[in-house]
Motif scaffolding. Sequence first.
Motif, PDB file in Angstrom:
ATOM      1  N   ASP A  34      -0.218 -11.521  13.243  1.00  0.00           N
ATOM      2  CA  ASP A  34       0.485 -12.374  12.304  1.00  0.00           C
ATOM      3  C   ASP A  34       1.967 -12.244  12.626  1.00  0.00           C
ATOM      4  OD1 ASP A  34       1.144 -14.043  10.287  1.00  0.00           O
ATOM      5  OD2 ASP A  34       0.636 -12.687   8.657  1.00  0.00           O
ATOM      6  N   HIS A  35       2.433 -13.084  13.535  1.00  0.00           N
ATOM      7  CA  HIS A  35       3.797 -12.972  14.032  1.00  0.00           C
ATOM      8  C   HIS A  35       4.790 -13.337  12.934  1.00  0.00           C
ATOM      9  CE1 HIS A  35       2.163 -12.357  17.979  1.00  0.00           C
ATOM     10  NE2 HIS A  35       1.413 -13.449  17.827  1.00  0.00           N
ATOM     11  N   GLY A  36       5.855 -12.582  12.871  1.00  0.00           N
ATOM     12  CA  GLY A  36       6.885 -12.836  11.881  1.00  0.00           C
ATOM     13  C   GLY A  36       6.715 -12.050  10.601  1.00  0.00           C
ATOM     14  N   ARG A  37       5.637 -11.283  10.478  1.00  0.00           N
ATOM     15  CA  ARG A  37       5.428 -10.484   9.270  1.00  0.00           C
ATOM     16  C   ARG A  37       5.439  -9.006   9.654  1.00  0.00           C
ATOM     17  NH1 ARG A  37       3.459 -13.240   4.769  1.00  0.00           N
ATOM     18  NH2 ARG A  37       2.565 -11.334   3.977  1.00  0.00           N
ATOM     19  N   HIS A  38       5.983  -8.208   8.786  1.00  0.00           N
ATOM     20  CA  HIS A  38       6.035  -6.763   9.008  1.00  0.00           C
ATOM     21  C   HIS A  38       5.163  -6.107   7.943  1.00  0.00           C
ATOM     22  CE1 HIS A  38       9.324  -7.322  11.821  1.00  0.00           C
ATOM     23  NE2 HIS A  38       9.824  -8.190  10.953  1.00  0.00           N
ATOM     24  N   CYS A  39       4.022  -5.589   8.361  1.00  0.00           N
ATOM     25  CA  CYS A  39       3.082  -4.984   7.425  1.00  0.00           C
ATOM     26  C   CYS A  39       3.062  -3.471   7.608  1.00  0.00           C
ATOM     27  CB  CYS A  39       1.670  -5.535   7.641  1.00  0.00           C
ATOM     28  SG  CYS A  39       1.555  -7.301   7.331  1.00  0.00           S
ATOM     29  N   ALA A  40       2.953  -2.780   6.531  1.00  0.00           N
ATOM     30  CA  ALA A  40       2.883  -1.319   6.564  1.00  0.00           C
ATOM     31  C   ALA A  40       1.939  -0.858   5.472  1.00  0.00           C
ATOM     32  CB  ALA A  40       4.252  -0.707   6.363  1.00  0.00           C
ATOM     33  N   HIS A  41       1.307   0.258   5.713  1.00  0.00           N
ATOM     34  CA  HIS A  41       0.413   0.852   4.723  1.00  0.00           C
ATOM     35  C   HIS A  41       0.844   2.290   4.524  1.00  0.00           C
ATOM     36  CE1 HIS A  41      -3.194   1.315   2.347  1.00  0.00           C
ATOM     37  NE2 HIS A  41      -3.423   2.446   2.976  1.00  0.00           N
ATOM     38  N   ASP A  42       1.291   2.594   3.312  1.00  0.00           N
ATOM     39  CA  ASP A  42       1.718   3.952   2.993  1.00  0.00           C
ATOM     40  C   ASP A  42       0.509   4.805   2.660  1.00  0.00           C
ATOM     41  OD1 ASP A  42       4.320   3.124   3.260  1.00  0.00           O
ATOM     42  OD2 ASP A  42       4.530   2.664   1.123  1.00  0.00           O
ATOM     43  N   ARG A  43       0.498   6.023   3.184  1.00  0.00           N
ATOM     44  CA  ARG A  43      -0.568   6.952   2.836  1.00  0.00           C
ATOM     45  C   ARG A  43      -0.304   7.517   1.448  1.00  0.00           C
ATOM     46  NH1 ARG A  43      -1.082  11.220   7.552  1.00  0.00           N
ATOM     47  NH2 ARG A  43       0.868  11.768   6.592  1.00  0.00           N
ATOM     48  N   GLY A  44      -1.354   7.969   0.820  1.00  0.00           N
ATOM     49  CA  GLY A  44      -1.207   8.614  -0.481  1.00  0.00           C
ATOM     50  C   GLY A  44      -0.615  10.006  -0.318  1.00  0.00           C
ATOM     51  N   HIS A  45      -0.208  10.604  -1.441  1.00  0.00           N
ATOM     52  CA  HIS A  45       0.357  11.948  -1.385  1.00  0.00           C
ATOM     53  C   HIS A  45       0.081  12.682  -2.696  1.00  0.00           C
ATOM     54  CE1 HIS A  45       3.462   9.486  -3.307  1.00  0.00           C
ATOM     55  NE2 HIS A  45       3.803  10.586  -3.967  1.00  0.00           N
ATOM     56  N   TRP A  46       0.144  14.010  -2.604  1.00  0.00           N
ATOM     57  CA  TRP A  46      -0.039  14.878  -3.765  1.00  0.00           C
ATOM     58  C   TRP A  46       1.331  15.283  -4.293  1.00  0.00           C
ATOM     59  CZ3 TRP A  46      -4.625  15.836  -5.981  1.00  0.00           C
ATOM     60  CH2 TRP A  46      -5.766  15.651  -5.230  1.00  0.00           C
ATOM     61  N   ARG A  85      -2.023  19.492  -9.747  1.00  0.00           N
ATOM     62  CA  ARG A  85      -1.816  18.568  -8.637  1.00  0.00           C
ATOM     63  C   ARG A  85      -2.297  17.172  -9.041  1.00  0.00           C
ATOM     64  NH1 ARG A  85      -4.385  20.543  -3.369  1.00  0.00           N
ATOM     65  NH2 ARG A  85      -2.970  19.009  -2.492  1.00  0.00           N
ATOM     66  N   VAL A  86      -1.479  16.157  -8.721  1.00  0.00           N
ATOM     67  CA  VAL A  86      -1.792  14.770  -9.055  1.00  0.00           C
ATOM     68  C   VAL A  86      -1.775  13.960  -7.763  1.00  0.00           C
ATOM     69  CG1 VAL A  86      -1.073  12.727 -10.354  1.00  0.00           C
ATOM     70  CG2 VAL A  86      -0.748  14.995 -11.324  1.00  0.00           C
ATOM     71  N   TRP A  87      -2.816  13.152  -7.515  1.00  0.00           N
ATOM     72  CA  TRP A  87      -2.912  12.317  -6.316  1.00  0.00           C
ATOM     73  C   TRP A  87      -2.330  10.940  -6.604  1.00  0.00           C
ATOM     74  CZ3 TRP A  87      -3.340  12.350  -1.355  1.00  0.00           C
ATOM     75  CH2 TRP A  87      -3.718  11.202  -0.668  1.00  0.00           C
ATOM     76  N   HIS A  88      -1.417  10.495  -5.761  1.00  0.00           N
ATOM     77  CA  HIS A  88      -0.840   9.160  -5.850  1.00  0.00           C
ATOM     78  C   HIS A  88      -1.385   8.362  -4.666  1.00  0.00           C
ATOM     79  CE1 HIS A  88       2.029  10.515  -8.860  1.00  0.00           C
ATOM     80  NE2 HIS A  88       2.138  11.603  -8.129  1.00  0.00           N
ATOM     81  N   PRO A  89      -2.243   7.356  -4.902  1.00  0.00           N
ATOM     82  CA  PRO A  89      -2.848   6.625  -3.794  1.00  0.00           C
ATOM     83  C   PRO A  89      -1.824   5.783  -3.043  1.00  0.00           C
ATOM     84  CG  PRO A  89      -3.455   5.627  -5.870  1.00  0.00           C
ATOM     85  CD  PRO A  89      -2.696   6.882  -6.194  1.00  0.00           C
ATOM     86  N   GLY A  90      -2.113   5.536  -1.782  1.00  0.00           N
ATOM     87  CA  GLY A  90      -1.237   4.719  -0.960  1.00  0.00           C
ATOM     88  C   GLY A  90      -1.380   3.247  -1.289  1.00  0.00           C
ATOM     89  N   HIS A  91      -0.454   2.454  -0.781  1.00  0.00           N
ATOM     90  CA  HIS A  91      -0.523   1.018  -0.997  1.00  0.00           C
ATOM     91  C   HIS A  91       0.021   0.303   0.235  1.00  0.00           C
ATOM     92  CE1 HIS A  91       3.503   2.214  -2.297  1.00  0.00           C
ATOM     93  NE2 HIS A  91       3.893   1.012  -1.918  1.00  0.00           N
ATOM     94  N   GLY A  92      -0.384  -0.919   0.402  1.00  0.00           N
ATOM     95  CA  GLY A  92       0.069  -1.695   1.552  1.00  0.00           C
ATOM     96  C   GLY A  92       0.888  -2.883   1.111  1.00  0.00           C
ATOM     97  N   GLY A  93       1.691  -3.371   2.026  1.00  0.00           N
ATOM     98  CA  GLY A  93       2.496  -4.537   1.699  1.00  0.00           C
ATOM     99  C   GLY A  93       3.035  -5.178   2.961  1.00  0.00           C
ATOM    100  N   CYS A  94       3.266  -6.470   2.887  1.00  0.00           N
ATOM    101  CA  CYS A  94       3.819  -7.214   4.021  1.00  0.00           C
ATOM    102  C   CYS A  94       5.076  -7.949   3.566  1.00  0.00           C
ATOM    103  CB  CYS A  94       2.811  -8.225   4.553  1.00  0.00           C
ATOM    104  SG  CYS A  94       1.338  -7.501   5.240  1.00  0.00           S
ATOM    105  N   ARG A  95       6.027  -8.096   4.469  1.00  0.00           N
ATOM    106  CA  ARG A  95       7.221  -8.878   4.199  1.00  0.00           C
ATOM    107  C   ARG A  95       7.536  -9.672   5.452  1.00  0.00           C
ATOM    108  NH1 ARG A  95      11.466  -6.632   6.792  1.00  0.00           N
ATOM    109  NH2 ARG A  95      11.249  -4.466   7.419  1.00  0.00           N
TER     110      ARG A  95
END
Length: 84
Positions: free
Chosen positions: A40-52, A73-83
């Motif tokens: 998908d040219h022209g888009r920058h997509c990233a997926h953040d990993r979760g963290h404790w 300990r609390v788990w924060h799930p990752g999320h993805g996004g494109c711009r």
Amino acid sequence: MTDRFKRAAALGAATVAMSAGALFGAVGSASAASFHHGPDHGRHCAHDRGHWTQVWVPAHWEHHHLKRGHMERVWHPGHGGCRR
């Protein structure tokens, strides 16, 4: 005798529920594993990993007993996004 039967039935139900949860959890994570859907040219997509993180839980009353403060300990799930 009935207490043993009730305990065995509850244990069996809990075992079935846990195995079903593990099965559906594996299926859900396998379907969510493919994040990138092709070029998908022209888009920058990233997926953040979760963290404790560690959070302080202060002392509080629970069932007429004082529960001491502790770290949890609390788990924060990752999320993805494109711009663009």
